[in-house]
Design a protein around this motif. Sequence first.
Motif, PDB file in Angstrom:
ATOM      1  N   VAL A 238       0.820  -1.219   0.000  1.00  0.00           N
ATOM      2  CA  VAL A 238       0.000   0.000   0.000  1.00  0.00           C
ATOM      3  C   VAL A 238       0.854   1.270   0.000  1.00  0.00           C
ATOM      4  O   VAL A 238       0.326   2.370  -0.156  1.00  0.00           O
ATOM      5  CB  VAL A 238      -0.964   0.014   1.202  1.00  0.00           C
ATOM      6  N   TRP A 239       2.166   1.118   0.193  1.00  0.00           N
ATOM      7  CA  TRP A 239       3.057   2.279   0.072  1.00  0.00           C
ATOM      8  C   TRP A 239       4.468   1.809  -0.245  1.00  0.00           C
ATOM      9  O   TRP A 239       4.814   0.642  -0.045  1.00  0.00           O
ATOM     10  CB  TRP A 239       3.052   3.153   1.334  1.00  0.00           C
ATOM     11  N   VAL A 240       5.275   2.735  -0.754  1.00  0.00           N
ATOM     12  CA  VAL A 240       6.661   2.429  -1.074  1.00  0.00           C
ATOM     13  C   VAL A 240       7.539   3.634  -0.772  1.00  0.00           C
ATOM     14  O   VAL A 240       7.127   4.788  -0.950  1.00  0.00           O
ATOM     15  CB  VAL A 240       6.819   2.016  -2.554  1.00  0.00           C
ATOM     16  N   THR A 241       8.743   3.372  -0.278  1.00  0.00           N
ATOM     17  CA  THR A 241       9.807   4.374  -0.187  1.00  0.00           C
ATOM     18  C   THR A 241      11.028   3.778  -0.886  1.00  0.00           C
ATOM     19  O   THR A 241      11.156   2.556  -1.018  1.00  0.00           O
ATOM     20  CB  THR A 241      10.153   4.718   1.271  1.00  0.00           C
ATOM     21  N   ALA A 242      11.929   4.638  -1.353  1.00  0.00           N
ATOM     22  CA  ALA A 242      13.073   4.118  -2.110  1.00  0.00           C
ATOM     23  C   ALA A 242      14.218   5.108  -2.122  1.00  0.00           C
ATOM     24  O   ALA A 242      14.027   6.327  -2.013  1.00  0.00           O
ATOM     25  CB  ALA A 242      12.647   3.794  -3.545  1.00  0.00           C
ATOM     26  N   GLN A 243      15.442   4.555  -2.275  1.00  0.00           N
ATOM     27  CA  GLN A 243      16.656   5.361  -2.347  1.00  0.00           C
ATOM     28  C   GLN A 243      17.574   4.754  -3.415  1.00  0.00           C
ATOM     29  O   GLN A 243      17.652   3.541  -3.550  1.00  0.00           O
ATOM     30  CB  GLN A 243      17.394   5.370  -1.002  1.00  0.00           C
ATOM     31  N   ASP A 356       6.854   1.915 -11.099  1.00  0.00           N
ATOM     32  CA  ASP A 356       6.614   3.348 -11.331  1.00  0.00           C
ATOM     33  C   ASP A 356       6.693   4.115 -10.013  1.00  0.00           C
ATOM     34  O   ASP A 356       7.287   5.204  -9.940  1.00  0.00           O
ATOM     35  CB  ASP A 356       5.238   3.565 -11.965  1.00  0.00           C
ATOM     36  N   ALA A 357       6.089   3.544  -8.968  1.00  0.00           N
ATOM     37  CA  ALA A 357       6.072   4.212  -7.660  1.00  0.00           C
ATOM     38  C   ALA A 357       7.466   4.239  -7.038  1.00  0.00           C
ATOM     39  O   ALA A 357       7.830   5.211  -6.366  1.00  0.00           O
ATOM     40  CB  ALA A 357       5.084   3.503  -6.732  1.00  0.00           C
ATOM     41  N   ILE A 358       8.261   3.195  -7.261  1.00  0.00           N
ATOM     42  CA  ILE A 358       9.627   3.188  -6.736  1.00  0.00           C
ATOM     43  C   ILE A 358      10.439   4.307  -7.364  1.00  0.00           C
ATOM     44  O   ILE A 358      11.147   5.056  -6.673  1.00  0.00           O
ATOM     45  CB  ILE A 358      10.295   1.816  -6.981  1.00  0.00           C
ATOM     46  N   TYR A 359      10.356   4.433  -8.676  1.00  0.00           N
ATOM     47  CA  TYR A 359      11.093   5.510  -9.341  1.00  0.00           C
ATOM     48  C   TYR A 359      10.618   6.888  -8.878  1.00  0.00           C
ATOM     49  O   TYR A 359      11.422   7.813  -8.717  1.00  0.00           O
ATOM     50  CB  TYR A 359      10.956   5.390 -10.855  1.00  0.00           C
ATOM     51  N   LEU A 360       9.314   7.020  -8.636  1.00  0.00           N
ATOM     52  CA  LEU A 360       8.792   8.296  -8.133  1.00  0.00           C
ATOM     53  C   LEU A 360       9.310   8.563  -6.729  1.00  0.00           C
ATOM     54  O   LEU A 360       9.677   9.705  -6.389  1.00  0.00           O
ATOM     55  CB  LEU A 360       7.264   8.271  -8.147  1.00  0.00           C
ATOM     56  N   ALA A 361       9.376   7.537  -5.898  1.00  0.00           N
ATOM     57  CA  ALA A 361       9.892   7.698  -4.528  1.00  0.00           C
ATOM     58  C   ALA A 361      11.361   8.085  -4.546  1.00  0.00           C
ATOM     59  O   ALA A 361      11.816   8.902  -3.725  1.00  0.00           O
ATOM     60  CB  ALA A 361       9.682   6.404  -3.740  1.00  0.00           C
ATOM     61  N   VAL A 362      12.142   7.502  -5.464  1.00  0.00           N
ATOM     62  CA  VAL A 362      13.553   7.882  -5.596  1.00  0.00           C
ATOM     63  C   VAL A 362      13.667   9.351  -5.979  1.00  0.00           C
ATOM     64  O   VAL A 362      14.482  10.100  -5.421  1.00  0.00           O
ATOM     65  CB  VAL A 362      14.254   6.997  -6.659  1.00  0.00           C
TER      66      VAL A 362
END
Length: 372
Positions: A238-243, A356-362
Motif C-alpha cells: 500500500v506504500w513504497v519508499t526508495a533510495q 513506477d512508484a519506486i522511481y517516483l519515490a527515488v
Amino acid sequence: MNSRRDFLQKLTASLIILNLPGQVSAYAATSGLNTQTYDGPPLRVAIMGLGSYGSRVAEAMQACKKAKIVGVISGTPSKISTWQSKYNIPAKNCYNYENFDDIKNNPDIDAVYVITPNALHRDQVIRVAKAGKHVICEKPMGLNAKECEEMIDACKKANVKLLVGYRMHFEPNTVEIINQRSRGEFGRILSFEGGTGFPIGDPTQWRLNKALAGGGSLMDVGIYAVNGARYMVGQEPVWVTAQETKTNPAKFKEGVDETIQFQLGFPNGAIASCVTSYNISLDRFVLNGDKGFAELRPAFGYGPIKARTNKGELSFPHVMHQTTQMDEMAGIILGNNKPVFPVDGEEGLKDLKVIDAIYLAVKTGKKVPLSL
C-alpha cells in the motif's frame, strides 16, 4: 549458457529423480502444479528475439510435453538460419520484425513469446494480438503501467490471451513456501527481505541503454524482488519508499539505476526491505513470521533453487524453469488452466505500478501510496 550436452545430462538426472517411487506424488501434492498426463495437441510457439534468453527458452522447450517451437521472428537472418537447422523450423514459419504481422495467415502458429528489449514489448505485443495470436511477453511487461494497460486492452480486444514470463511462479520450492504461508505455518507475516543483483559487464549492452531498457537494475532483476515480495507476503503493498545509490555514473548514465533500495508496506503491517543492483551479487529471499521463517537462496537464478524453512530444507528435484513454465503456460492457453499464482497481463501491470512508484519515490524522496 549451458551447452546442449549439459542440459540433456541435467534433464536426464532430473527425470530419473522425478520417477523415483513417491517423488511424483510428493511433488504434485506440495507444488500445486498440474502434473497430469497430457495427450492433446501442443501449444505451437514462435519465439521473437533469438538472443541469449530466447536460446535458453528454446533449449528448455525441447523437454516440454505441451509446448513446441514451430517458428521464429528475428532481425538477424543468420540467427534464423541457425535456428531453422537446429529446431527443424520450416521457412514459412520464419519472419522478421517488418513482416511478422503476416503470422495472422499462418495456422501453424498459436502463440508468440516476445523476448526482446523492454522498450519493444508494447508495440510487438499489440501487433501479435492484432494478428490473432496468443502472447507470452517476457518481463518487465512494459516500460511503465500505462504501456501495460494498452497491451492488456489490445489483447482483450483481439480475444487472445496475454501471459508474462514469470518462471518462478511455477518453481516447486517457491510454490511450496507460498503454500506453507497460505496454510498459516509461518504465523502472522512480519517481514520480507529480497536481494536481487549481479555485477553487470559490457557497458554497451542494451540493458544499460535507457531508451531500450527503460531503467537499470530495477527494470531487470529488480522485478524479481518486487514480484517476490508480493507473492511471498501474500498481500498487495500500500506504500513504497526508495533510495538510489550510484557509484559509477560513467557506466550508469542518467536514467539507468545501478543500485536501488526500496521498502514496501503491506496492510497487515508487514514490511518488505529489498535491494536490487547491477553492482552487487544478490540472490536471496527471506520471509519472517511470528511462528517461523522461509529462505530461498538462490531465490531467482536459473537454479537449482535452494530452500529451507524453520522445519528444515526442501528438496525438490531441479528441472529447467523454462521447461515447466512453458508446459504450464500451454495448459493455461489451451486448457484454460488456472495457475497457483497469476501470470497474466494484470499481474504484469501490478509489478509495473510498483516500479513506477519506486522511481517516483527515488525522485521525490517521499513515501508514495500504492493501490493495486
